[in-house]
Design an enzyme around this catalytic site. Structure first.
Site, PDB file in Angstrom:
ATOM      1  N   GLY A   1       0.801  -1.213   0.000  1.00 40.88           N
ATOM      2  CA  GLY A   1       0.000   0.000   0.000  1.00 40.88           C
ATOM      3  C   GLY A   1       0.838   1.268   0.000  1.00 40.88           C
ATOM      4  O   GLY A   1       0.603   2.190  -0.797  1.00 40.88           O
TER       5      GLY A   1
ATOM      6  N   PHE B   1     -14.474   0.092  15.845  1.00 42.20           N
ATOM      7  CA  PHE B   1     -13.253  -0.685  16.041  1.00 42.20           C
ATOM      8  C   PHE B   1     -12.721  -0.373  17.431  1.00 42.20           C
ATOM      9  O   PHE B   1     -13.087   0.644  18.023  1.00 42.20           O
ATOM     10  CB  PHE B   1     -12.226  -0.275  14.976  1.00 42.20           C
ATOM     11  CG  PHE B   1     -11.889  -1.375  14.010  1.00 42.20           C
ATOM     12  CD1 PHE B   1     -12.880  -2.141  13.433  1.00 42.20           C
ATOM     13  CD2 PHE B   1     -10.561  -1.634  13.682  1.00 42.20           C
ATOM     14  CE1 PHE B   1     -12.563  -3.155  12.530  1.00 42.20           C
ATOM     15  CE2 PHE B   1     -10.237  -2.640  12.776  1.00 42.20           C
ATOM     16  CZ  PHE B   1     -11.225  -3.394  12.205  1.00 42.20           C
TER      17      PHE B   1
ATOM     18  N   GLN C   1       3.215  -5.125  18.157  1.00 41.81           N
ATOM     19  CA  GLN C   1       1.818  -5.388  18.463  1.00 41.81           C
ATOM     20  C   GLN C   1       1.492  -6.868  18.270  1.00 41.81           C
ATOM     21  O   GLN C   1       1.836  -7.464  17.258  1.00 41.81           O
ATOM     22  CB  GLN C   1       0.924  -4.578  17.530  1.00 41.81           C
ATOM     23  CG  GLN C   1      -0.546  -4.870  17.784  1.00 41.81           C
ATOM     24  CD  GLN C   1      -1.427  -3.792  17.205  1.00 41.81           C
ATOM     25  OE1 GLN C   1      -1.594  -3.714  15.995  1.00 41.81           O
ATOM     26  NE2 GLN C   1      -1.936  -2.944  18.055  1.00 41.81           N
TER      27      GLN C   1
ATOM     28  N   HIS D   1      -1.606  -9.336  17.953  1.00 38.02           N
ATOM     29  CA  HIS D   1      -3.038  -9.284  17.663  1.00 38.02           C
ATOM     30  C   HIS D   1      -3.720 -10.364  18.480  1.00 38.02           C
ATOM     31  O   HIS D   1      -3.287 -11.510  18.488  1.00 38.02           O
ATOM     32  CB  HIS D   1      -3.285  -9.501  16.172  1.00 38.02           C
ATOM     33  CG  HIS D   1      -4.642  -9.064  15.734  1.00 38.02           C
ATOM     34  ND1 HIS D   1      -5.772  -9.766  16.082  1.00 38.02           N
ATOM     35  CD2 HIS D   1      -5.059  -8.003  15.014  1.00 38.02           C
ATOM     36  CE1 HIS D   1      -6.829  -9.133  15.574  1.00 38.02           C
ATOM     37  NE2 HIS D   1      -6.416  -8.061  14.921  1.00 38.02           N
TER      38      HIS D   1
ATOM     39  N   LEU E   1      -4.729 -14.353  10.534  1.00 36.56           N
ATOM     40  CA  LEU E   1      -5.430 -13.302  11.263  1.00 36.56           C
ATOM     41  C   LEU E   1      -6.954 -13.427  11.171  1.00 36.56           C
ATOM     42  O   LEU E   1      -7.500 -13.630  10.101  1.00 36.56           O
ATOM     43  CB  LEU E   1      -5.008 -11.956  10.674  1.00 36.56           C
ATOM     44  CG  LEU E   1      -5.709 -10.706  11.200  1.00 36.56           C
ATOM     45  CD1 LEU E   1      -5.276 -10.421  12.625  1.00 36.56           C
ATOM     46  CD2 LEU E   1      -5.395  -9.516  10.312  1.00 36.56           C
TER      47      LEU E   1
ATOM     48  N   GLU F   1     -10.233  -7.881  13.694  1.00 37.67           N
ATOM     49  CA  GLU F   1     -10.874  -7.224  14.822  1.00 37.67           C
ATOM     50  C   GLU F   1     -12.328  -6.902  14.492  1.00 37.67           C
ATOM     51  O   GLU F   1     -13.160  -6.716  15.361  1.00 37.67           O
ATOM     52  CB  GLU F   1     -10.107  -5.931  15.110  1.00 37.67           C
ATOM     53  CG  GLU F   1     -10.613  -5.161  16.289  1.00 37.67           C
ATOM     54  CD  GLU F   1      -9.611  -4.111  16.737  1.00 37.67           C
ATOM     55  OE1 GLU F   1      -8.401  -4.382  16.657  1.00 37.67           O
ATOM     56  OE2 GLU F   1     -10.043  -3.038  17.153  1.00 37.67           O
TER      57      GLU F   1
ATOM     58  N   ARG G   1      -5.857  -3.602  21.440  1.00 35.89           N
ATOM     59  CA  ARG G   1      -5.297  -4.929  21.183  1.00 35.89           C
ATOM     60  C   ARG G   1      -4.362  -5.431  22.266  1.00 35.89           C
ATOM     61  O   ARG G   1      -4.347  -6.623  22.579  1.00 35.89           O
ATOM     62  CB  ARG G   1      -4.565  -4.899  19.845  1.00 35.89           C
ATOM     63  CG  ARG G   1      -5.517  -4.728  18.713  1.00 35.89           C
ATOM     64  CD  ARG G   1      -4.846  -4.599  17.397  1.00 35.89           C
ATOM     65  NE  ARG G   1      -5.873  -4.576  16.356  1.00 35.89           N
ATOM     66  CZ  ARG G   1      -5.639  -4.437  15.070  1.00 35.89           C
ATOM     67  NH1 ARG G   1      -4.399  -4.302  14.649  1.00 35.89           N
ATOM     68  NH2 ARG G   1      -6.611  -4.444  14.201  1.00 35.89           N
TER      69      ARG G   1
ATOM     70  N   HIS H   1       1.831  -9.206  15.111  1.00 41.54           N
ATOM     71  CA  HIS H   1       0.997  -8.669  14.040  1.00 41.54           C
ATOM     72  C   HIS H   1       1.599  -7.437  13.371  1.00 41.54           C
ATOM     73  O   HIS H   1       1.490  -7.273  12.174  1.00 41.54           O
ATOM     74  CB  HIS H   1      -0.372  -8.321  14.621  1.00 41.54           C
ATOM     75  CG  HIS H   1      -1.341  -7.809  13.607  1.00 41.54           C
ATOM     76  ND1 HIS H   1      -1.643  -8.502  12.459  1.00 41.54           N
ATOM     77  CD2 HIS H   1      -2.082  -6.671  13.570  1.00 41.54           C
ATOM     78  CE1 HIS H   1      -2.541  -7.810  11.754  1.00 41.54           C
ATOM     79  NE2 HIS H   1      -2.803  -6.695  12.387  1.00 41.54           N
TER      80      HIS H   1
ATOM     81  N   ARG I   1      -0.746   0.368  18.294  1.00 47.35           N
ATOM     82  CA  ARG I   1      -1.518   0.843  17.144  1.00 47.35           C
ATOM     83  C   ARG I   1      -2.984   0.461  17.286  1.00 47.35           C
ATOM     84  O   ARG I   1      -3.303  -0.673  17.625  1.00 47.35           O
ATOM     85  CB  ARG I   1      -0.974   0.239  15.853  1.00 47.35           C
ATOM     86  CG  ARG I   1      -1.775   0.624  14.624  1.00 47.35           C
ATOM     87  CD  ARG I   1      -1.157   0.107  13.348  1.00 47.35           C
ATOM     88  NE  ARG I   1      -1.234  -1.330  13.215  1.00 47.35           N
ATOM     89  CZ  ARG I   1      -2.328  -2.001  12.837  1.00 47.35           C
ATOM     90  NH1 ARG I   1      -3.448  -1.352  12.590  1.00 47.35           N
ATOM     91  NH2 ARG I   1      -2.302  -3.316  12.726  1.00 47.35           N
TER      92      ARG I   1
END
Lengths: 619, 298
Positions: A13, A113, A233, A235, A245, A248, A281, A346, A381
């Site tokens: 991305g 979220f 992090q 997850h 994964l 969330e 998280r 994660h 995050r």
């Protein structure tokens, strides 16, 4: 030697957005990526993109939530930039045709979220990353941007002034995976690193096999400081057998976590009395492991995530691919039974130090996305904040590298201005074991003395050529050496990291990890590639990647050992409080002549119109 | 690690190795000897490991295609046998990784995400195109034959050249085109839930190439756009946001000589698609659209 104005390394991305942005500025831009762009790991992102799009929401609120989520270790200028730029970037994706989920009125949907005070997570089913990656790749095709796919960038070509802040990046050196040819890429204006995560430092991770932290390690060895590496992090919902994964979004839509006693432990054991499953998280990950450690786990390993009560229609509408993931990779049909889940590595909050324009302290070198640390996420995050980071900072880095003036950055990079020298007690000396193998037939070491002081006046082309010559020699040596296989070194380090530098950390374990890493470094001196072929030699690539894994594993562990407090994702057994008096600062590591140097930079809590006051983080 | 004050850092000048050559060579020779011994021991250990795995009841027998244009002994394609100890939930990809890491580090294949989204590990497994990472060993009969995708040039072992596939994808103008953007940069184009639902399956394509590889027509006609590219055209042609005019343009593209009319509805693409995209249906629907729009057929 190839030559372009801007070279973007990595095609996920951030890389795609950076390339499009550089082209928007009129630059001749090329992407060099070890995978074909549509194979990038951004495609695996599930949940969504946070952006304050709707009435009742505001960028200020997004910024506040992000600062709180970061446990006050994010830099306000970066966080505010993220919150301000993401609405426009998200709508731009829509204008590029991205298949967002829709509300009844035809507008893009948003959902709640963890850690967000407004349902601002825009999404495309539970395959948001896939849709985003493909939409941006489509724009790349439309614009005819050149891509060198399956070219592995193995080093940066940086000048060698003594102070990193005076150095310039002139390009990269890359290895054509198909042909085995090593070539130089000169960047007339700038290099943007967008190489993504480093999950392969751990053995239980949601990250792709390609996520070996190449960009972070290369920048580190070229003299760019790396920031807040200890903040990894985990997850809370990954499938136990593979690390795949489970978004969330499942909890966002109302999924519930149960322990082996059938208790909804997030509430019943008081981990997050208000937010429950939607606490952030780090909170949920610790809660799950505490349940397991206290004997309320299932098979002593995991807990259950149940979404059956949401009903088939809603599940299929919003979380369809979760049904497939659970079936294909765990053999559990989540319409019939709860899914087994446990925490897994994660995301790396830390990375290459940049300012809010994506620029590092080395001229001409930029970084964006997960490999960078503009310090948006601080110590933790929030879900849905990785994708806006990609597009916002990818765009800024691309624009800036191509020459657009984005105004003076408020974040200062490199060892300039205010900083503090650090100290940490390590059981073995970290860093390079020795340049080259003691036996004389040196193999991969990737690291080199950045500052030999000899060639300050060299031209950009000469600097790329010099890096190219070194890399060719390294590849030749590796191909002609039958030594230790990288895979054993890699798996030993991965296991040690998962054992000692995981969700829960204690001093003894961290030191143990440093010993293991040192031992791995020693063995790496004897590494060799047994596949003699130049054609598609994955053995060679993995061997070079392993070196990056070693440097980053060490950086994560050193940071974790240095930070004797509990903040965000970083939990220390001996230090159970957040220590704002001494720790409102970033952990920085600089690679000096093959040795990590520790220092600290204060967190910037002053934003555009306000100063963020650290508060107790409760959900 | 000691602390460093920036200015006080001593500049360690390089310390060249000035040992006599003979000593260095001796050392190197010794290292080489040690390495050879270690390698022999490792090879022994590996073959023992494999032997043990073969005997164990819970092992899987893989026959894996091997080819390397550069390496003597591999230039003639062959199958290698690997015996991999089985663990609950093990996929074909897990088995290949095990074989590579434990037995033969030159075994070459593409893979990355391990979760059926990067699309890089499509291969020909027991005679059908599959994504290795989501194919359970326990669903397959032994020996498990793993080959590169048919109808594509083999680069090495299980890796095929994807260029032709990518070219076909690009031939359909695979990007959103609209002249109907709303005023104001923070305003999105509206799209009904129904319309999004209509294109949803088509947007799931991960470019793995399984469909193209399974298609007899594509195998016999290199110019045929193939199911993946036509599906990509469908994804945009059916998206109401592009508007009617653009839809006409898209239909013209897929109506060309090597477009939808080459499809003989054999359904092999739909059968192998790891993302369950109804490819044949999409192709048929585009044929119907083309007829409805009174465009010429051939």
């Amino acid at each position: 030697m190839y030559e372009h104005d801007v070279i973007v390394v990595g095609a996920g991305g951030a890389g795609l957005r950076a390339a499009i942005a550089a082209q928007e500025e009129g630059a001749d831009v090329a992407i060099v990526s070890k995978l074909h762009p549509v194979r990038s790991h951004t495609g695996a992102a599930e949940g969504g993109i946070n952006a304050a799009l709707r009435e009742g929401d505001s960028w200020e609120s997004h910024a506040y939530d992000t600062m709180k989520g970061s446990d006050y270790l994010g830099d306000a200028p970066a966080i505010e930039t993220l919150a301000q730029d993401s609405p426009e970037e998200v709508i731009q994706l829509e204008h590029w045709g991205m298949a967002f989920s829709r509300d009844d009125d035809g507008r893009v949907s948003q959902r709640p979220f963890g850690g967000l005070s407004f349902p601002r997570t825009t999404y495309a089913g539970a395959e948001t990353g896939h849709q985003l990656l493909h939409t941006m790749y489509e724009q790349l095709v439309k614009r005819g941007i050149e891509v060198y796919d399956e070219w592995y960038v193995s080093n940066l070509a940086v000048s060698d002034e003594e102070n990193p802040e005076e150095r310039t990046c002139h390009g990269v050196v890359a290895y054509d995976i198909q042909s085995g040819e090593v070539e130089g890429f000169r960047a007339r204006k700038g290099v943007v690193l967008a190489t993504g995560g480093l999950g392969q430092v751990y053995d239980h991770t949601t990250n792709a096999v390609a996520n070996t932290g190449d960009g972070v390690a290369m920048a580190y060895r070229a003299g760019v400081p790396i920031e807040d590496m200890e903040f990894i992090q985990f997850h809370p919902t990954t499938l136990p057998s593979t690390g795949v994964l489970i978004t969330e979004g499942v909890r966002g839509e109302g999924g519930i976590l149960y322990n082996s006693e059938g208790e909804r432990f997030m509430f019943e054991h008081g981990y997050a009395n208000n937010a429950g499953e939607l606490a952030s998280r780090d909170v949920v990950s610790r809660a799950e492991l505490t349940e397991v450690n206290e004997g309320r786990g299932i098979e002593d390993e995991y807990v259950h995530l149940d979404m059956r009560h949401l009903g088939e229609e809603r599940i299929v509408d919003r979380l369809e691919n979760i049904v497939h993931l659970s079936e294909d990779f765990e053999g559990v049909d989540p319409l019939e039974a709860p899914m087994p889940v446990k925490p897994g590595q994660h995301y790396a909050m830390g990375g290459v130090e940049t300012d809010e324009n994506g620029e590092t302290c080395v001229s001409g070198l930029y970084a964006a996305g997960e490999c960078a640390c503009a310090s948006v996420h601080g110590s933790n995050r929030l879900g849905g904040n990785a994708l806006p980071e990609l597009i916002v900072f990818g765009a800024r880095a691309g624009h800036h590298a191509a020459g657009r003036d984005l105004g003076e950055a408020k974040i200062e990079t490199g060892k300039r201005g205010e900083y503090e020298v650090g100290e940490v007690d390590t059981p073995v000396s970290p860093g390079e074991v020795g340049l080259g193998s003691p036996s004389g037939d040196a193999v991969a070491d990737g690291g080199e003395k950045a500052a030999d002081g000899g060639a300050v006046a060299a031209t950009g082309e000469e600097i790329v050529q010099r890096a190219l010559d070194r890399e060719r020699a390294r590849v030749d040596r590796l191909l002609n050496t039958d030594g230790v296989n990288h895979s054993e070194i890699r798996s030993d380090v991965q296991q040690s990291m998962t054992r000692y530098v995981n969700v829960f950390r204690e001093e003894g374990g961290l030191k143990e990890a440093l010993r293991d890493i040192r031992e791995a470094r020693e063995r790496y001196q004897e590494v060799g590639v047994s596949d003699p072929s130049r054609t598609f030699n994955t053995d060679l690539i993995h061997t070079i990647e392993t070196r990056n894994i070693l440097d980053l594993a060490e950086a994560i562990t050193l940071g974790a050992l240095a930070r004797d407090e509990f903040r965000g994702a970083h939990w220390r057994k001996e230090h159970q409080e957040r220590k704002d008096d001494s720790w409102l600062k970033h952990t920085m590591l600089s690679w000096n002549d093959g040795e990590p140097e520790l220092w600290f930079r204060p967190v910037i809590l002053e934003g555009e119109g306000k100063t963020y006051e650290p508060k107790v983080r409760s959900y | 690690m000691s602390t460093q004050v920036p200015e006080s850092k001593e500049q360690t000048e390089s310390e060249p190795e000035t040992k006599p050559v003979s000593q260095g060579k001796q050392k190197r020779d010794q290292k080489k000897r040690e390495r050879r011994e270690r390698e022999a021991a490792e090879a022994e250990e590996q073959s023992q490991k494999e032997e043990a795995a073969k005997l164990a009841e819970d092992s899987y027998h893989l026959k894996v295609f091997r080819y390397d244009p550069e390496v003597e002994g591999k230039q003639e394609p062959r199958f290698d046998d690997f015996h991999v100890p089985y663990k609950q939930g093990m996929t074909v990809l897990d088995a290949l990784i095990y074989a590579r890491d434990e037995y033969d580090s030159s075994l070459t294949f593409r893979h990355s995400c391990r979760q059926a989204i990067c699309g890089s590990d499509a291969m020909f497994v027991n005679g059908s195109q599959k994504l290795c990472c989501k194919t359970q060993l326990s669903d397959l009969s032994e020996p498990v034959r793993v080959e590169p995708l048919p109808h594509a040039e083999v680069v090495k072992d299980l890796v095929v050249d994807m260029e032709h596939f990518y070219d076909q994808m690009e031939a359909v103008e695979p990007y959103f085109q609209t002249n109907d953007l709303p005023e104001g940069e923070l305003e999105e184009q509206r799209q009904t839930r129904e319309n999004r639902e209509k294109v949803k399956m088509s947007t799931r394509c991960i470019w793995c190439g399984a469909c193209m590889s399974s298609c007899n027509i594509a195998a016999g006609n290199n110019d045929y756009l193939g199911p993946a590219a036509i599906n990509k055209a469908y994804r945009f042609a059916m998206d109401e946001r592009e508007g009617e005019e653009m839809k006409q343009h898209r239909l013209e593209i897929i109506e060309r000589e090597n477009g939808v009319w080459r499809c003989q509805t054999q359904f092999s693409c739909t059968e192998v698609c790891p993302k369950d995209i109804p490819l044949t249906e999409h192709i048929q629907e585009l044929k119907r659209e083309a007829v409805k729009n009174n465009l010429k057929f051939w």
